[in-house]
Scaffold this motif. Structure first.
Motif, PDB file in Angstrom:
ATOM      1  N   LYS A   6       1.174  -0.689   0.043  1.00  0.00           N
ATOM      2  CA  LYS A   6       0.039  -0.029   0.454  1.00  0.00           C
ATOM      3  C   LYS A   6       0.831   1.436   0.052  1.00  0.00           C
ATOM      4  CE  LYS A   6      -0.435  -0.244   5.182  1.00  0.00           C
ATOM      5  NZ  LYS A   6       0.291  -1.179   5.431  1.00  0.00           N
ATOM      6  N   THR A   7       1.814   1.662   0.826  1.00  0.00           N
ATOM      7  CA  THR A   7       3.177   2.248   0.652  1.00  0.00           C
ATOM      8  C   THR A   7       3.716   2.375  -0.125  1.00  0.00           C
ATOM      9  OG1 THR A   7       3.051   2.094   3.143  1.00  0.00           O
ATOM     10  CG2 THR A   7       4.347   3.849   2.087  1.00  0.00           C
ATOM     11  N   THR A   8       3.537   1.427  -1.649  1.00  0.00           N
ATOM     12  CA  THR A   8       4.655   1.344  -2.363  1.00  0.00           C
ATOM     13  C   THR A   8       3.784   2.355  -3.379  1.00  0.00           C
ATOM     14  OG1 THR A   8       5.934  -0.349  -2.232  1.00  0.00           O
ATOM     15  CG2 THR A   8       5.725   0.102  -4.131  1.00  0.00           C
ATOM     16  N   VAL A   9       2.012   2.244  -3.201  1.00  0.00           N
ATOM     17  CA  VAL A   9       1.530   2.594  -4.571  1.00  0.00           C
ATOM     18  C   VAL A   9       1.059   4.473  -4.051  1.00  0.00           C
ATOM     19  CG1 VAL A   9      -0.974   3.020  -4.892  1.00  0.00           C
ATOM     20  CG2 VAL A   9      -0.443   0.934  -4.606  1.00  0.00           C
ATOM     21  N   LEU A  10       1.390   4.485  -2.998  1.00  0.00           N
ATOM     22  CA  LEU A  10       1.567   5.839  -2.359  1.00  0.00           C
ATOM     23  C   LEU A  10       2.695   6.463  -3.035  1.00  0.00           C
ATOM     24  CD1 LEU A  10      -1.185   7.710  -0.604  1.00  0.00           C
ATOM     25  CD2 LEU A  10       1.039   6.985   1.279  1.00  0.00           C
ATOM     26  N   ARG A  11       3.632   6.112  -2.370  1.00  0.00           N
ATOM     27  CA  ARG A  11       4.403   6.636  -2.531  1.00  0.00           C
ATOM     28  C   ARG A  11       4.601   6.693  -3.969  1.00  0.00           C
ATOM     29  NH1 ARG A  11       8.609   7.332   0.794  1.00  0.00           N
ATOM     30  NH2 ARG A  11      10.187   6.934  -0.575  1.00  0.00           N
ATOM     31  N   SER A  12       4.926   5.745  -5.327  1.00  0.00           N
ATOM     32  CA  SER A  12       4.480   6.040  -6.454  1.00  0.00           C
ATOM     33  C   SER A  12       3.936   7.400  -6.737  1.00  0.00           C
ATOM     34  CB  SER A  12       3.472   4.626  -6.900  1.00  0.00           C
ATOM     35  OG  SER A  12       4.402   3.770  -7.059  1.00  0.00           O
ATOM     36  N   VAL A  13       2.238   8.041  -6.702  1.00  0.00           N
ATOM     37  CA  VAL A  13       1.583   8.953  -6.736  1.00  0.00           C
ATOM     38  C   VAL A  13       2.259  10.622  -6.597  1.00  0.00           C
ATOM     39  CG1 VAL A  13      -0.509   9.459  -6.253  1.00  0.00           C
ATOM     40  CG2 VAL A  13      -0.368   7.637  -6.565  1.00  0.00           C
ATOM     41  N   GLY A  14       3.035  10.021  -5.335  1.00  0.00           N
ATOM     42  CA  GLY A  14       4.130  10.730  -4.788  1.00  0.00           C
ATOM     43  C   GLY A  14       4.767  11.284  -5.159  1.00  0.00           C
ATOM     44  N   GLY A  15       5.812   9.996  -6.375  1.00  0.00           N
ATOM     45  CA  GLY A  15       6.824  10.829  -7.091  1.00  0.00           C
ATOM     46  C   GLY A  15       8.096  10.021  -6.718  1.00  0.00           C
ATOM     47  N   PHE A  16       7.300   9.301  -4.930  1.00  0.00           N
ATOM     48  CA  PHE A  16       8.917   8.837  -4.718  1.00  0.00           C
ATOM     49  C   PHE A  16       9.669   7.720  -5.074  1.00  0.00           C
ATOM     50  CE2 PHE A  16       6.740  12.407  -1.502  1.00  0.00           C
ATOM     51  CZ  PHE A  16       8.266  13.019  -1.706  1.00  0.00           C
ATOM     52  N   VAL A  17       8.116   7.025  -5.850  1.00  0.00           N
ATOM     53  CA  VAL A  17       9.417   5.687  -6.062  1.00  0.00           C
ATOM     54  C   VAL A  17       8.657   5.465  -8.304  1.00  0.00           C
ATOM     55  CG1 VAL A  17       7.999   2.573  -6.129  1.00  0.00           C
ATOM     56  CG2 VAL A  17       8.449   4.454  -3.852  1.00  0.00           C
ATOM     57  N   ASP A  18      10.011   5.156  -8.230  1.00  0.00           N
ATOM     58  CA  ASP A  18      10.023   5.012 -10.038  1.00  0.00           C
ATOM     59  C   ASP A  18       8.441   3.763 -10.588  1.00  0.00           C
ATOM     60  OD1 ASP A  18      10.856   7.125 -10.725  1.00  0.00           O
ATOM     61  OD2 ASP A  18      13.053   6.229 -10.879  1.00  0.00           O
ATOM     62  N   PRO A  19       7.435   3.893 -11.324  1.00  0.00           N
ATOM     63  CA  PRO A  19       7.108   2.523 -11.202  1.00  0.00           C
ATOM     64  C   PRO A  19       8.073   1.551 -11.990  1.00  0.00           C
ATOM     65  CG  PRO A  19       5.641   4.293 -11.579  1.00  0.00           C
ATOM     66  CD  PRO A  19       6.809   4.941 -11.455  1.00  0.00           C
ATOM     67  N   SER A  20       7.414   0.638 -12.199  1.00  0.00           N
ATOM     68  CA  SER A  20       8.050  -0.389 -13.218  1.00  0.00           C
ATOM     69  C   SER A  20       7.084  -0.041 -14.113  1.00  0.00           C
ATOM     70  CB  SER A  20       8.881  -1.721 -12.952  1.00  0.00           C
ATOM     71  OG  SER A  20       8.946  -2.120 -11.383  1.00  0.00           O
ATOM     72  N   GLU A  21       6.058  -0.059 -14.602  1.00  0.00           N
ATOM     73  CA  GLU A  21       4.864  -0.032 -15.423  1.00  0.00           C
ATOM     74  C   GLU A  21       3.406   1.072 -14.836  1.00  0.00           C
ATOM     75  OE1 GLU A  21       3.281  -3.827 -16.944  1.00  0.00           O
ATOM     76  OE2 GLU A  21       5.456  -4.460 -17.085  1.00  0.00           O
ATOM     77  N   GLY A  22       2.943   1.368 -16.139  1.00  0.00           N
ATOM     78  CA  GLY A  22       1.475   2.091 -15.562  1.00  0.00           C
ATOM     79  C   GLY A  22       1.971   3.212 -15.557  1.00  0.00           C
TER      80      GLY A  22
END
Lengths: 273, 355
Positions: free
Chosen positions: B43-59
């Motif tokens: 869940k935190t990975t999803v949130l951090r992706s939205v915030g820009g702190f995680v680079d998603p592999s896809e999507g």
């Protein structure tokens, strides 16, 4: 004994230990101070029989000595600035980036302290001869840097580690670029550690004698180098006057930075992580 | 309602093999959506992706009409409140709040006005000159919230913002957050592992497990109609017993329930403790009262039956209708059935028993 009963055994032991510590710590300093102001002091006397400022005038009027003081402070300042430039980025890398052999590299900064200094300097001198760095200002600065890298990397690195990632991330989040985050958030938060490291660096450069002696002689004579020859050539009073002069900046700097030089800041710097 | 945040087919796989796979979420303007799941569910990975702190592999991530998938955090129209260590200890509350406005080179009078507004919103007017270390944990989180609100975010992201606080404060802040959210018409994505928190504040809940979405629904539906055994087990209290599914219904001892999902064979049956009722008539289940616990406005009764332990909630005024060691008859007013392997079912049953 009545006073042991009065204050308790444990407290009494503590008191005795403290007393011994104070004697060991301040005794030599007191002796140095007395010697520096004495005119004549023969063996059985507890205190100098004659007070005088003769050697102070000698030291303070000797041009070679005065210029050595300036040279020392100049070198210490330059060494501190250069080590800041080199080590702050390195310290940040050690704190933030996980790279292979990270601990090994961090540990390697201690290695210069693991060998007898003179042996190290002699082998460096061989190198310096080839590079024409003997008897040069640059050579002295390089020798000093070898000693200061450890302070400047370890202590700030620990300070950077104490800045939490989410503190940096929230700064990014409110609109700061990575460079601005470092300048406005990370660096100010690590400032106490960096100041402590700078004080140590400055003092260690100011007091460095062996390497300077080897590399700087004959043209570059810093305070500690001059002190060696004064101790060898003049009465011990001259040496103690000089020691007092050399101790003074140390004390002044430590007092000025005592806000930051907490035992904690120091201990944090030497945690192996 | 227009869609303010949309996450499409988001995947992020870490080197350990953990991560999230194919996550799609839509959040409407003014909606509070919660990502709920156990720790490590992504869940935190999803949130951090939205915030820009995680680079998603896809999507693809869209905020408003804009594709922000490759935008750096400082340029995203989102604001984030972290679990802890939000504030900068070397700055006063005022400087913490004014930092974003100073970066935008706003006028001083404007900054003061906005900081006042934000502090008023979180009920901390007058604390401008304090340092974060002089504030309590709850106050610090409020300042962090105020700082996020000053950004006028199109999406507000909260990463377990209250989990480090004690229970009473957590309740207070939850309510306050909900008020501010309604007042400012904020779009929020909220991460928590606390199912009670999720049920109480969300418009919709996204239940996640092992990097995947298990169910997306309103709190009532999540509680009332859990879509999977995992959701049933994770949300609220639930008894699990074995049942047998036939085309005409699900049998538990003498009781028969409608087989809505068309299951076959042995099934896991979940029953909320409030759906276990004392009953005189037939058919019913015989049970022995093993434990009675007064829990405030209701009473938790532990029953021993031939298919295992059952928890029952009854009203506090009915406490005299049960007596320790007596045999009672109960009926189940509502059940959830899940097709599941026998093994899994037993494992979960045990897990429940330890709660």
């Amino acid at each position: 004994m009545w006073f042991i009963k009065l204050i308790g055994k444990l407290k009494f032991t503590g008191f005795v230990c403290f007393f011994i510590f104070v004697i060991f710590f301040f005794g030599p300093l007191l002796n140095l101070l007395l010697l520096a102001f004495s005119g004549e002091w023969q063996y059985p006397d507890r205190l100098p029989s004659e007070w005088s400022l003769t050697w102070w005038t000698f030291v303070l009027q000797n041009d070679a000595i005065i210029s050595s003081i300036w040279l020392s402070f100049l070198i210490a300042t330059i060494v501190t600035l250069i080590s800041l430039l080199i080590c702050i980025p390195a310290a940040y890398a050690f704190a933030r980036i996980q790279f292979p052999l990270r601990r090994f590299f961090l540990f390697s900064f201690l290695l210069t302290n693991a060998f007898p200094k003179m042996g190290l300097y002699v082998s460096i001198a061989v190198l310096f001869y080839q590079l024409n760095l003997m008897n040069t200002f640059v050579g002295i600065v390089l020798i000093h840097l070898i000693n200061t890298l450890m302070y400047m990397t370890w202590i700030p690195s620990a300070a950077f580690e104490n800045v939490h990632r989410s503190q940096e991330e929230s700064a990014r989040d409110v609109g700061a670029s990575p460079l601005k985050v470092f300048w406005h958030i990370t660096l100010p938060m690590a400032k106490p550690g960096i100041i402590v490291a700078s004080v140590f660096t400055f003092l260690s450069s100011l007091n460095e004698a062996e390497g300077t002696f080897l590399v700087g002689i004959p043209d570059y004579r810093t305070m500690p180098v001059i002190m060696y020859s004064i101790i060898a050539d003049y009465p011990s009073t001259a040496g103690s006057v000089f020691s007092v002069i050399l101790t003074l900046p140390t004390i002044l700097l430590l007092v000025a930075a005592r806000k930051f030089v907490g035992a904690e800041s120091f201990a944090n710097g030497f945690k192996l992580k | 309602m227009s869609i303010q945040l949309s996450v499409e087919g988001l995947s992020k796989i870490y080197q350990t093999g953990e991560g999230v796979r194919d996550i799609s979420i839509e959040v409407a303007k003014g909606e509070l959506v919660t990502l709920l799941g156990p720790s490590g569910c992504g869940k935190t990975t999803v949130l951090r992706s939205v915030g820009g702190f995680v680079d998603p592999s896809e999507g693809i991530i869209r905020i408003g009409d804009r594709d922000v998938t490759n935008v750096v955090p400082e340029k995203r129209p989102s604001a984030m409140v972290f679990q802890s260590y939000n504030l900068w200890p070397h700055m006063t509350v005022y400087d913490n709040l004014a930092f974003s406005l100073k970066l935008k080179k706003k006028k001083k009078s404007f900054i003061t006005e906005r900081v006042d507004w934000a502090l008023n919103l979180v009920h901390l007017t007058g604390s401008e000159k304090k340092y974060p270390s002089e504030l309590s944990g709850g106050q610090q989180q409020r300042i962090a919230l105020a700082r996020a609100l000053l950004l006028e975010p199109e999406v507000l992201l909260l990463d377990e913002p209250f989990s480090a606080l004690d229970a009473k404060l957590r309740h207070e802040l939850r309510e306050e957050l909900r008020e501010i959210q309604a007042e400012q018409n904020l779009t929020m994505l909220f991460v928590t592992h606390d199912q009670e928190e999720a049920l109480s504040i969300s418009d919709r809940i996204v239940v996640m497990n092992r990097g995947k979405i298990e169910q997306v629904a309103q709190p009532y539906e999540i509680y009332h109609k859990p879509a999977s055994l995992f959701v049933a087990q994770f949300i609220g209290r639930m008894n699990f017993i074995k049942g047998y599914a036939q085309p005409d219904g699900i049998r538990i001892d003498q009781l028969i329930f409608p087989n809505e999902r068309g299951l076959i064979g042995e099934v896991a049956v979940g029953i909320r403790p409030e759906d276990v009722k004392l009953s005189e008539g037939k058919p019913s289940i015989e049970a022995k009262v093993a434990k009675i616990m007064m829990l405030g406005h209701y009473v938790e009764v532990t029953l021993h039956t031939i298919f295992g332990q059952l928890k029952m909630f009854i009203d506090k005024n009915e406490i005299n209708t049960v007596e320790l060691g007596r045999i009672v008859h109960v009926t189940l007013t509502r059940i959830q059935s899940f097709q599941d392997s026998n093994e899994n079912y037993l494992e979960r049953n045990e897990a429940y028993a330890t709660i």
